[in-house]
Design an enzyme around this catalytic site. Sequence first.
Site, PDB file in Angstrom:
ATOM      1  N   LYS A 110       0.856  -1.192   0.000  1.00  0.00           N
ATOM      2  CA  LYS A 110       0.000   0.000   0.000  1.00  0.00           C
ATOM      3  C   LYS A 110       0.884   1.231   0.000  1.00  0.00           C
ATOM      4  O   LYS A 110       2.002   1.191   0.518  1.00  0.00           O
ATOM      5  CB  LYS A 110      -0.886   0.026   1.252  1.00  0.00           C
ATOM      6  CG  LYS A 110      -2.137   0.847   1.083  1.00  0.00           C
ATOM      7  CD  LYS A 110      -3.200   0.053   0.358  1.00  0.00           C
ATOM      8  CE  LYS A 110      -4.484   0.829   0.194  1.00  0.00           C
ATOM      9  NZ  LYS A 110      -5.597  -0.063  -0.220  1.00  0.00           N
TER      10      LYS A 110
HETATM   11  P1  NAD Z   1     -12.919   7.540  -2.737  1.00  0.00           P
HETATM   12  O1  NAD Z   1     -11.942   8.606  -2.470  1.00  0.00           O
HETATM   13  O2  NAD Z   1     -13.338   7.279  -4.138  1.00  0.00           O
HETATM   14  O3  NAD Z   1     -14.256   7.803  -1.879  1.00  0.00           O
HETATM   15  C1  NAD Z   1     -14.249   7.991  -0.490  1.00  0.00           C
HETATM   16  C2  NAD Z   1     -15.614   8.552  -0.111  1.00  0.00           C
HETATM   17  O4  NAD Z   1     -15.723   8.593   1.303  1.00  0.00           O
HETATM   18  C3  NAD Z   1     -15.880   9.973  -0.617  1.00  0.00           C
HETATM   19  O5  NAD Z   1     -17.202  10.050  -1.072  1.00  0.00           O
HETATM   20  C4  NAD Z   1     -15.698  10.819   0.652  1.00  0.00           C
HETATM   21  O6  NAD Z   1     -16.425  12.026   0.591  1.00  0.00           O
HETATM   22  C5  NAD Z   1     -16.271   9.873   1.668  1.00  0.00           C
HETATM   23  N1  NAD Z   1     -15.911  10.152   3.067  1.00  0.00           N
HETATM   24  C6  NAD Z   1     -14.713  10.461   3.610  1.00  0.00           C
HETATM   25  N2  NAD Z   1     -14.833  10.604   4.943  1.00  0.00           N
HETATM   26  C7  NAD Z   1     -16.139  10.366   5.238  1.00  0.00           C
HETATM   27  C8  NAD Z   1     -16.904  10.361   6.440  1.00  0.00           C
HETATM   28  N3  NAD Z   1     -16.328  10.603   7.619  1.00  0.00           N
HETATM   29  N4  NAD Z   1     -18.213  10.064   6.373  1.00  0.00           N
HETATM   30  C9  NAD Z   1     -18.795   9.804   5.192  1.00  0.00           C
HETATM   31  N5  NAD Z   1     -18.129   9.795   4.024  1.00  0.00           N
HETATM   32  C10 NAD Z   1     -16.816  10.072   4.058  1.00  0.00           C
HETATM   33  O7  NAD Z   1     -12.338   6.213  -2.075  1.00  0.00           O
HETATM   34  P2  NAD Z   1     -12.688   4.690  -2.417  1.00  0.00           P
HETATM   35  O8  NAD Z   1     -11.721   4.210  -3.423  1.00  0.00           O
HETATM   36  O9  NAD Z   1     -14.144   4.540  -2.638  1.00  0.00           O
HETATM   37  O10 NAD Z   1     -12.274   4.011  -1.037  1.00  0.00           O
HETATM   38  C11 NAD Z   1     -13.166   3.981   0.088  1.00  0.00           C
HETATM   39  C12 NAD Z   1     -12.772   2.826   0.978  1.00  0.00           C
HETATM   40  O11 NAD Z   1     -12.828   1.617   0.215  1.00  0.00           O
HETATM   41  C13 NAD Z   1     -11.346   2.896   1.524  1.00  0.00           C
HETATM   42  O12 NAD Z   1     -11.308   2.304   2.804  1.00  0.00           O
HETATM   43  C14 NAD Z   1     -10.562   2.050   0.541  1.00  0.00           C
HETATM   44  O13 NAD Z   1      -9.357   1.568   1.092  1.00  0.00           O
HETATM   45  C15 NAD Z   1     -11.567   0.957   0.300  1.00  0.00           C
HETATM   46  N6  NAD Z   1     -11.345   0.183  -0.923  1.00  0.00           N
HETATM   47  C16 NAD Z   1     -11.321   0.781  -2.137  1.00  0.00           C
HETATM   48  C17 NAD Z   1     -11.085   0.009  -3.272  1.00  0.00           C
HETATM   49  C18 NAD Z   1     -11.098   0.602  -4.653  1.00  0.00           C
HETATM   50  O14 NAD Z   1     -11.063  -0.179  -5.617  1.00  0.00           O
HETATM   51  N7  NAD Z   1     -11.178   1.902  -4.817  1.00  0.00           N
HETATM   52  C19 NAD Z   1     -10.865  -1.369  -3.146  1.00  0.00           C
HETATM   53  C20 NAD Z   1     -10.923  -1.955  -1.886  1.00  0.00           C
HETATM   54  C21 NAD Z   1     -11.157  -1.162  -0.777  1.00  0.00           C
END
Ligand code: NAD
Length: 445
Positions: free
Chosen positions: A108
């Site tokens: 990561k």
């Molecule tokens: P992203 O940046 O696309 O979206 C994150 C979202 O969370 C945004 O809408 C933001 O406004 C919101 N947010 C932040 N703090 C918040 C809060 N306190 N309350 C409510 N909403 C809040 O990120 P993502 O890629 O969707 O990742 C989100 C989670 O999913 C992370 O934990 C990431 O590690 C995990 N994840 C992502 C992927 C991927 O393919 N992108 C894969 C596995 C896991």
Amino acid sequence: MNAEELNPFVIAQRQCDVAARYLPELEPGVFEFLKRPDKLITVEFPIATSSGEVHNFVGYRAVHSRARGPGKGGIRYHPDVTPDEVRALASWMTWKCAVVGIPFGGAKGGVVCDPKQLSERDLQHITRRFISELGDNIGPATDIPAPDVGTNARTMALVYDTYEVMHRGQNNLGVVTGKPIHIGGSLGRDKATARGGLLVTQRALSRGVLSDATSCDGLSVAIQGFGNSGGHAATLFHEAGARIVALSDSRGAVHNPHGIDPALAHEHKNDTGALAGLAGCTDITNEDLLALSCDLLIPAALENQLRGDNADAVQARLILELANGPTTPGADTVFRAKDICVLPDILANAGGVTVSYYEWVQNNRNEQWDEEDVNARLERIMTKATDGVIDKHAEVNGSLEVLTARREELGHDGDPLEPIDLRTAAFIVAVDRVAQVTLERGIWP
Ligand code: NAD
């Protein structure tokens, strides 16, 4: 009352410790090795920003394990990135790849920055400089980044281009996944994390995790986070017949018990930059969303959202962890006591890395698979992995006395083993697989 431990790396290690108790044959030295990342790189660099000032940035890349294949894991841009957060996220990647059985290890990266306060040009410069500083620490056969919080397909295009400039004359497409489709990205990758979560939920429901529902049809769903994971989850769960009753982003949450149309929510967010004010909805706080009465709660934002201090307010019956590390051990204890089933992150959000693996295979073979083909492969993997975790859960809970006796026989403590939840079942599957490969490869030299 002592404050709960919220350091994600300490939490990640504790989750392993719990699982190891149910693996009495696990060699202690190997286990201690598996708990720690192989390496953590720190880079510091200046950027001449659009404001005319020079700002200094810190970036990290952790490789937790390459026992089962090259390191694999996203790059996060967020002001709260810390070395321990990156270490924890890297280790969860190792366990996740092992749970779904894809041949990658865990890694990561992150840069401490606030993308919302930076121009597109500044972000481009940060990406190019971060990747050039990492140099040969990443590569198609060694460590392969992907998108995470604050980064997207556009960022991945820049990661690829920067690496390509530094390594002319070879096929470099596999150095990063989550790329735009016309630069070697895979069809289906954008929705893969959410689709994987839907598949896990559907399989778990068909296996009886809720007594009165065998499919998503008619389930009420609240989703925290409206980015790559949460935004697509809203669309896919809606298409699967669920009623989306609440959504949130970092600025606030919206609620409509009769159901929110995700297409309208996406439109409103694109137009206004936030979900607040969505027509037909009541604005509520992010904390209110977590405590709503609903069937399924999907945390899809950041770590430590469900903790010992707010878990008791949760009324959902099922939790799907699309985020990494959204639930602390304190909250897990509350959920076990309240009989709330948690589909754990290292299974629930593994769809993203699974289709990243397909992207990498397509890149290495110079192929482009149909989206139906990608989705069908994803379904097979996620269904099998969900069955594997549910079966392990039943197997371990059915042999607690035997395992306790075996621990005593081998000289471990003889404390009676407690029944496990699905998180511990998933960790048992993962730790066992990575330990086996480590021993089969042999401890070098
Ligand atoms: P992203 O940046 O696309 O979206 C994150 C979202 O969370 C945004 O809408 C933001 O406004 C919101 N947010 C932040 N703090 C918040 C809060 N306190 N309350 C409510 N909403 C809040 O990120 P993502 O890629 O969707 O990742 C989100 C989670 O999913 C992370 O934990 C990431 O590690 C995990 N994840 C992502 C992927 C991927 O393919 N992108 C894969 C596995 C896991």
